[in-house]
Scaffold this active site. Sequence first.
Site, mmCIF file in Angstrom:
data_model
loop_
_atom_site.group_PDB
_atom_site.id
_atom_site.type_symbol
_atom_site.label_atom_id
_atom_site.label_comp_id
_atom_site.label_asym_id
_atom_site.label_seq_id
_atom_site.Cartn_x
_atom_site.Cartn_y
_atom_site.Cartn_z
ATOM 1 C CG HIS A 6 -1.936 -1.096 1.186
ATOM 2 N ND1 HIS A 6 -2.727 -1.435 2.270
ATOM 3 C CD2 HIS A 6 -2.305 -1.950 0.192
ATOM 4 C CE1 HIS A 6 -3.511 -2.453 1.947
ATOM 5 N NE2 HIS A 6 -3.270 -2.777 0.694
ATOM 6 C CB CYS B 106 6.437 22.370 -10.874
ATOM 7 S SG CYS B 106 5.402 21.118 -10.040
ATOM 8 C CB SER C 142 -7.804 -7.166 10.145
ATOM 9 O OG SER C 142 -7.583 -6.449 8.935
ATOM 10 C CB CYS D 266 7.208 18.385 -12.087
ATOM 11 S SG CYS D 266 7.882 18.423 -10.401
#
Length: 337
Positions: free
Chosen positions: A44, A82, A121, A55
């Site tokens: 994740h 940027c 879990s 950018c």
Amino acid sequence: RWAPTLTHRFLKLLDDRGQLLHCYTQNIDGLEAQAGIRHVTFCHGSFTTATCQGCSARRLGQEAIETNDAIVAGRVPECTTCGGVVKPDVILFNEPMPAGVRDGLSDHAETADLLLVIGTSLKVAPCKLVPMLVRLSGVAPRVLINAEPAGESDDFCGFAQGQCDDIVAGIMGFLRWQPDPTRRPSAIFVYGSLRPDDDAGLPWTHAFQDGMLARRSRVRHARLYEDTYACVVLGPGAFRGDFAEADAAFADPSVGPDDVVIGYALSCDIILETADAEVAFMRKLAEADRIECFPGLYQRSEVDVELSDGGPFLRAYIYHRLSCSRSKPVPQGDWLL
């Protein structure tokens, strides 16, 4: 800003021994990388890096920390190149998994000799599918280490119920694994209610001493405060060991070598045989983690401890805070004076 636990160190030891095929984690805190685990995939993503949405410039190290700090403070992190929005490299709802996660899981499920699922879990894909993939791919044992049952009824052939660090300590004791003593702390430095001479009557004080040798000692680059219980803040010169560079983020630059905290170094290595001492010490460390609310209220790091009897320095764990600026300092550095 947490620190790796005994379970992370166990995975690092497996990796060092060439026995870790791969670690897949759903955690986004980056502790696996901080522990030095090389074969790891963050399914994740993690907060250890960030990317500009304009950018695509990557932000690493201190820049990633500043990104996270800005979000905590309620500010939108901006790219210095940027001016675009900088987002931590974590996977949000409906975003795709990082490239290679699903293929890697499938490949490793086919070649694994053992599957350990630790502290989860097991409700989020794709990791929740790993036990099934391993079961369908061969005969590798599948073991869940968890505080409570998780997954489907046929996912696992073994279940070790309890706190992860406690179970891991038992596994390492059974295997008679002994990490390099020059690299691993052999003591816990205590300065408050875990001291053997503390007479406040707290239930854990004397129970924690059972089976441990207490030697009066001190830690430099450390400052003691009174905040209901004792708490310590460490200076940049205090940190030692494998995680010293990462732990330095917890340092208070105002704390120097003349700041000293008095306490005791607690160890098991002289009372018990070496292998038994390692097991006992890891169990005590897990117990101390719970008493000191780590990770959470306190951090845990490695420091060098000076013994009052003039013996050699000990590498020890110490529990400390990021800041005690609102607490009362203890000038002598001794909680019981």
